[in-house]
Structures are given as structure tokens and as C-alpha cells.
Design an enzyme around this catalytic site. Structure first.
Site, PDB file in Angstrom:
ATOM      1  N   TRP A  74       0.927  -1.163   0.000  1.00 14.53           N
ATOM      2  CA  TRP A  74       0.000   0.000   0.000  1.00 14.53           C
ATOM      3  C   TRP A  74       0.949   1.191   0.000  1.00 14.53           C
ATOM      4  CZ3 TRP A  74      -5.135   1.658   0.355  1.00 14.53           C
ATOM      5  CH2 TRP A  74      -5.360   2.890   0.964  1.00 14.53           C
ATOM      6  N   GLU A 484     -20.435  15.474  12.198  1.00 16.96           N
ATOM      7  CA  GLU A 484     -19.846  14.183  11.842  1.00 16.96           C
ATOM      8  C   GLU A 484     -20.515  13.055  12.642  1.00 16.96           C
ATOM      9  OE1 GLU A 484     -18.288  12.552   9.815  1.00 16.96           O
ATOM     10  OE2 GLU A 484     -17.159  10.969  10.774  1.00 16.96           O
ATOM     11  N   GLU A 491     -25.863   6.902   8.921  1.00 13.12           N
ATOM     12  CA  GLU A 491     -25.284   6.028   7.902  1.00 13.12           C
ATOM     13  C   GLU A 491     -25.318   4.560   8.321  1.00 13.12           C
ATOM     14  OE1 GLU A 491     -21.156   7.044   7.379  1.00 13.12           O
ATOM     15  OE2 GLU A 491     -20.959   5.929   5.524  1.00 13.12           O
TER      16      GLU A 491
HETATM   17  O1  M6R Z   1     -13.118   9.003  -0.002  1.00 10.67           O
HETATM   18  P1  M6R Z   1     -13.672  10.308   0.426  1.00 10.67           P
HETATM   19  O2  M6R Z   1     -13.097  10.803   1.721  1.00 10.67           O
HETATM   20  O3  M6R Z   1     -13.579  11.370  -0.630  1.00 10.67           O
HETATM   21  O4  M6R Z   1     -15.211  10.030   0.663  1.00 10.67           O
HETATM   22  C1  M6R Z   1     -16.096  11.049   1.004  1.00 10.67           C
HETATM   23  C2  M6R Z   1     -17.400  10.492   1.495  1.00 10.67           C
HETATM   24  O5  M6R Z   1     -18.003   9.702   0.508  1.00 10.67           O
HETATM   25  C3  M6R Z   1     -17.236   9.642   2.763  1.00 10.67           C
HETATM   26  O6  M6R Z   1     -16.602  10.357   3.773  1.00 10.67           O
HETATM   27  C4  M6R Z   1     -18.607   9.171   3.276  1.00 10.67           C
HETATM   28  O7  M6R Z   1     -19.360  10.276   3.706  1.00 10.67           O
HETATM   29  C5  M6R Z   1     -18.408   8.151   4.399  1.00 10.67           C
HETATM   30  N1  M6R Z   1     -19.138   6.958   4.091  1.00 10.67           N
HETATM   31  C6  M6R Z   1     -18.861   8.650   5.723  1.00 10.67           C
HETATM   32  O8  M6R Z   1     -18.648   7.722   6.732  1.00 10.67           O
END
Ligand code: M6R
Length: 611
Positions: A74, A484, A491
Site C-alpha cells: 500500500w 460528523e 449512515e
Molecule cells: O473518499 P472520500 O473521503 O472522498 O469520501 C467522502 C465520502 O463519501 C465519505 O466520507 C462518506 O461520507 C463516508 N461513508 C462517511 O462515513
């Protein structure tokens, strides 16, 4: 993060190594490789991409060997590529090294070794280990060469080494990065994670920091860095493979929440010196550019956006320049007004979120430099941004983002402190005091974990299990953390949850508060505590069931709430890193009590690559 596998035994090593590497695929990786002994010589076969691509390379060869090392990488230092994939070798090609972890002083070691004539073929930190071993291998003994090499290393490592002159042994060493040895009849295994070896053995030694081991087909010898023999208790694994991937946790979400202290340390590591000085050379913005900034845009989606909301408060407080924080999908269509000296900070765990990428491009088209805070090295945002501060959260598997959020906060704090220092708003000494406080965060998160049973018990309360709506309340930075917290709860638990800025209650949301409705009130900002206490009383008067997140020293707010979770005290700037932890834990336990699909909630994907 990366995965390591080693095998030495009587059977053909390659099929076993490939199979074991596949068992580590869940951790995420971007390249893969193996080192094997063929006709007395070390041969390294590696490639960018998935294990499937490595298998294709291997299929054109007929390699017969009973010993080897495999690795899935990674990317950390250097993009995902064949050259950067592990294992790495020394100049002579006799020694092969696979490594997990981060070598903090690799740049100075690399310069020193290059001055001595060593030729490097990758951008990785790992390669210095191979050359350091080579430097010390004059008497041909891999054990003493590895011992000398690791004395020079600062940082974390799990290392597996092989030397073609010693075809009967693998050498291993660990510090701050997991490594296990799997024991079986006529063969022994090495792995960064237990699931890799489970089909072959359930008997393992879990190595401890500073252990060095010699692994042969007949047995294992362990010693410490000083060379004194040590013994480790044999551990019988009773979990199945799926449980083992989760490190004994029932879900990735809980495992990843528990990785937060490590992720915070790793994100600070190399950027904060032992005497609390900042080292952010990786921000490729000149001091002149930082001084002339007159506007910052923070752009992201979901959890990353809520990290940006904390970032806005921090940047405005420390820098006194205007900061706009935008949801990427809104930013890209709102025709924002850029100034000549604007900076766009783009936050993303995956680095592949379609709206965030589009918003970044929009900003760059407007002549604005993009500084990315990204977890996935080599992702689109990582490649396209003008400069990058990686977060070292490691792969996040649960759809819900947890350890990525706290690492994003740490990155934002470090950038804000760096800018404040360069712009003369904070002295080096003031920054050092704040960094000293930040260093307490991992241990303080751990102290909240000590209260996990209490949080799990709260999740069993009928008021919570039966509720249709759940409110989060806060002011200032506590409001940002509430946003948050509310996202995470909706979610995963599917309970309708909302965050309200407590001062807004009387302008509407108070109408929704009914008897027994759960309200999590976050109240750890001293200046706003009095106002927040009044808001808590307002919702209490309507019969809300209030869970208060309060500072350990705040006995007054404690009396106004039904349940209290105490939060260790740090500088108020950093409190969102701590207040978010109980919200994550409560979300986890409540969702579990409700029987939800915790790691893969309905309708959601880990990476949103379409608009
Ligand atoms: O990969 P990213 O940080 O760009 O993703 C952004 C959002 O899709 C992500 O933070 C989403 O809100 C999460 N599932 C929240 O827990």
C-alpha cells in the site's frame, strides 16, 4: 496496510505464498511481489496492480523453490509502480527485503548510502534497509547484518529478509508493526497478519517489539536487539479466517475505531520532531506563497467535508484569513470567486470521489493551487493535486469513515500550525506547546476506549433502541463534531439523526424535541459552556434524554444531563479528535443492537466514483 508473507519448508513455496498474500487482500494494496531462491540466486518478480497480475507474470515461468517472501504494498513512499513494489534488493542482488512500516530517517540514510556508492532503484524508504544490510554483510552473516542495519533505523518496521548465501533461513525483525510466525511440521511461516497463515497452521508466535528471529524449516530462534535469547508463548488461534481479518473484532468498523491512536501517531510521525518542531517540507508551497495567502477553500464530501468544517474554525482562528468550506458537489457548480492568492485544500480518504476530483479541477482551472489531504497514495487526487499531505490512517475497509476522519483532522492541524508559524502568527515556542498537547491525543483516545463498556451499555437502553430521531447539539468546534457524529449514526444505524447548532434550536429544531428523544450534547468548549448549558436545559425541559460529552473537570454540565461520558482534556483546538470517539462507539454499539449491516450499510459504497 501492506501485507508480508514468508515460507520455508518442504513444499513448493510459490503457490503457498500467493495463496497467503490473497488472504491479506482485504487490507488493500496497489502492487505485489515475491522474492524466491532459484538455482542459488535471489530472484524478485513484482508488478504494480493486483496479485492476479503477479500470477500472470509467474505463469510464464516454471519456478521450483521451497523458500520465499511475498509482499502486497500500500504505497507510502513513492507511487504505486513495479519499481516501488516489494521485495527490494541490495546492489548485488543477493539480499531481498520485504518491509511494512515507515522508516522516518530514510532520506538521510539514502544520502549516506548513495555517497558510499549504493545504487537505488526505487523511491521507497524500504530500499535503504536492503543497502544497509549489504553494507554490514561483509562477513556474510545475515543475522548480524540485519541487527546492525536496524540499529540505524528510526520509525516502524516488520521486516523479512533473505540472503542467497544462506538458503536455509529467513530473518525477521519487528518494531511497531505487527509480525507473526506460524509454526507447523516441516515448514514455518512468517506473516504480517494471522489470516495469511490460517489454512496452514493455527499455532503462532506473535512477535514483540525489538524481536529478531531466525526462521528455518525445522524451528525458530528468537532474540532481542542486544542478542539475548527471548521466548514467546505459542498462541493457538481459535478464530476463523474472517474473524482473523478483523483482528478479533466483530466488525471492521470497531477495528478501525481502535486503530485511531495508531493512525494519529503515524500521521504526526516524521512531521513532528522529538523536541516538538514542525517538519512539513512535503508541502511544496514556498514561505512566500504561504505568507501571501488571502483566502482558503476547503473542499470535500461527507466525513471529509466535516473534517473540513473543523479545519475552517482552526484556520480562521490561527491565521485570521477567510476560509470557505464547501461540499464538493456544490462547489463545482457555484462559480466561486477566487482571489489571486487563494489556496484550495482538498480532503479525501479514497482520493477517487468524483465530485471532489471535479471540484479540485475547477479550482485549478481558476488558477488556484490544490493541496490534497489524501489517504490513498497514488489515487487521482494524489496524482493531480499540486501538493499532498498524505494521512497515514491505512486502508479503511468499513464504508463508514472513522480513522480517516481523525487523521484528516491531524493533517489539518499540522498545516494550520505550519502556516501560522510561517506567517508569524505563532512563534516556534507556541507551536511547540501545541504540538506537545497534540502528542497526548493517542493516549487520551485510549482512555476513552477504557469507557467503552459504559458506551456499549448505553446502546442497550430502550430510549435509544426504539428512537426514530436522534439529535446532536454543539456550538463552535463541538457543533462541527456533532455534524460528523450525526452523519455516522444515520449512515450505520438508519436512525434519522441531525446535528443542530445549539444556538439555532429556538429558530426551528426545538419543535422536534419530544419526551424521551435522545440528544447527544457535546459541551467541551469553555467559552461557550454557559450558553451550551442553557441549551441543554431547554431540551431537558422538553423531556429529551440527554447524553452529555463533557470535560473531566466539568461537574456542572454533568448534573444537567441524564448520562455523561467524560472526555479527557486537551487544548480546545484538538478536542474534536476526542469528542468524536464516543459518537463513533455509540453508533457502532447501537447499530449492532439493532442488527444492522455495520461494515456495508445499505445503499452506500466506500468510494463514490460517480457524480
Ligand atoms: O473518499 P472520500 O473521503 O472522498 O469520501 C467522502 C465520502 O463519501 C465519505 O466520507 C462518506 O461520507 C463516508 N461513508 C462517511 O462515513
Amino acid at each position: 496496510m501492506c501485507g508480508i508473507v514468508g515460507y520455508i519448508g518442504e513444499k513448493q513455496a510459490l503457490p503457498i505464498i500467493i495463496d497467503a498474500l490473497k488472504r491479506l487482500e482485504y487490507r488493500g494494496y496497489d502492487s505485489a511481489g515475491v522474492a524466491v531462491l532459484v538455482d542459488g540466486s535471489v530472484e524478485i518478480i513484482k508488478t504494480a496492480g493486483k496479485i492476479r497480475a503477479l500470477e500472470e507474470l509467474l505463469s510464464s515461468r516454471s519456478i521450483s523453490t521451497t523458500m520465499g517472501v511475498g509482499h502486497t504494498r500500500w504505497a507510502t513512499h513513492g507511487e504505486p509502480s513495479t519499481a516501488n513494489a516489494h521485495p527490494h534488493c541490495d546492489c548485488s542482488g543477493r539480499v531481498a527485503i520485504a518491509h511494512n512500516g515507515i522508516i522516518e530517517n530514510y532520506l538521510s540514510l539514502r544520502e549516506e548510502l548513495q555517497a558510499k556508492g549504493h545504487r537505488f532503484t526505487s523511491e521507497t524508504d524500504t530500499e535503504v534497509i536492503a543497502h544497509l544490510v549489504e553494507e554490514n554483510l561483509r562477513d556474510g552473516n545475515l543475522e548480524s547484518a540485519l541487527r546492525s542495519a536496524i540499529r540505524r533505523l528510526q520509525g516502524s518496521y516488520a521486516i523479512v529478509a533473505m540472503n542467497q548465501e544462506e538458503p536455509e533461513r529467513l530473518l525477521v525483525a519487528r518494531k511497531d508493526s505487527p509480525l507473526v510466525i506460524g509454526l507447523s511440521e516441516g515448514a514455518n511461516f512468517v506473516a504480517s497478519d494471522i489470516p495469511a497463515v490460517l489454512p496452514y497452521t493455527r499455532r503462532v508466535y506473535i512477535l514483540e517489539d525489538e524481536d529478531i528471529g531466525i526462521v528455518t524449516r525445522e524451528g525458530i530462534t528468537l532474540s532481542n536487539e542486544g542478542g539475548d535469547p527471548v521466548s514467546r508463548e505459542e498462541f493457538a488461534v481459535t478464530w476463523d479466517a474472517e474473524e482473523a481479518e478483523k483482528g478479533g473484532y466483530e466488525h471492521f468498523m470497531l477495528k478501525e475505531i481502535h486503530e485511531i491512536p495508531r493512525a494519529i501517531r503515524d500521521t504526526m510521525r516524521t512531521r513532528v520532531t522529538d523536541d516538538n518542531r514542525l517538519n512539513l517540507e512535503e508541502i511544496k508551497l514556498s514561505e512566500e506563497e504561504i505568507r501571501s495567502l488571502d483566502r482558503i477553500f476547503i473542499i470535500a464530501c461527507g466525513t471529509a467535508y466535516y473534517a473540513g468544517c473543523v479545519g475552517k474554525s482552526i484556520f480562521e482562528r490561527l491565521l485570521r484569513i477567510p476560509v470557505e468550506v464547501d461540499i464538493a458537489s456544490e462547489f463545482r457548480y457555484r462559480n466561486p470567486i477566487f482571489s489571486e492568492n487563494s489556496l484550495a485544500i482538498i480532503i479525501s480518504q479514497s482520493g477517487e470521489t468524483a465530485d471532489t476530483i471535479a471540484a479540485m479541477r475547477e479550482a485549478r482551472r481558476g488558477g488556484v493551487k490544490a493541496l490534497g489531504i489524501v489517504n490513498a497514495i497514488g489515487s487521482s487526487i494524489y496524482r493531480e493535486a499540486d501538493c499532498i499531505i498524505p494521512t497515514w490512517a491505512g486502508p479503511e475497509i468499513c464504508v463508514a469513515s472513522t480513522k480517516a476522519y481523525t487523521s484528516q483532522l491531524i493533517a489539518l492541524y499540522l498545516i494550520a500550525l505550519h502556516f501560522a508559524q510561517v506567517r508569524g502568527r505563532l512563534s516556534v515556542e507556541e507551536v511547540a506547546c501545541l504540538l506537545a498537547e497534540m502528542k497526548h491525543l493517542p493516549e487520551q483516545v485510549q482512555r476513552i476506549f477504557d469507557r467503552e463498556d459504559k458506551i456499549a451499555a448505553l446502546a442497550e437502553q430502550e430510549e435509544l433502541k426504539q428512537c426514530r430521531d436522534f439529535f446532536f447539539l454543539g456550538r463552535g468546534l463541538d457543533y462541527s463534531a456533532s455534524l460528523e457524529g450525526a452523519l455516522k449514526l444515520k449512515e450505520i444505524s438508519y436512525i434519522h439523526s441531525e446535528a443542530a447548532a445549539a444556538g439555532e434550536l429556538k429558530h426551528g429544531p426545538l419543535a422536534l424535541i419530544t419526551k424521551g428523544m435522545p440528544v447527544m450534547a457535546i459541551c467541551v468548549q469553555q467559552e461557550l459552556r454557559g450558553k451550551m448549558l442553557s441549551n441543554i436545559k431547554e431540551v431537558a425541559a422538553r423531556g429529551a434524554h440527554i447524553i452529555g460529552l463533557v470535560k473531566e473537570s466539568d461537574s456542572e454540565t454533568e448534573k444537567a444531563v441524564a448520562e455523561v461520558i467524560r472526555i479527557p482534556e486537551n487544548d480546545e483546538l484538538f478536542m474534536p479528535v476526542l469528542t468524536i470517539i464516543p459518537t463513533y462507539l455509540l453508533t457502532y454499539y447501537l447499530s449492532k443492537a439493532l442488527g444492522r449491516e455495520i461494515d456495508q450499510p445499505r445503499n452506500l459504497a466506500k468510494s463514490v466514483t460517480v457524480e
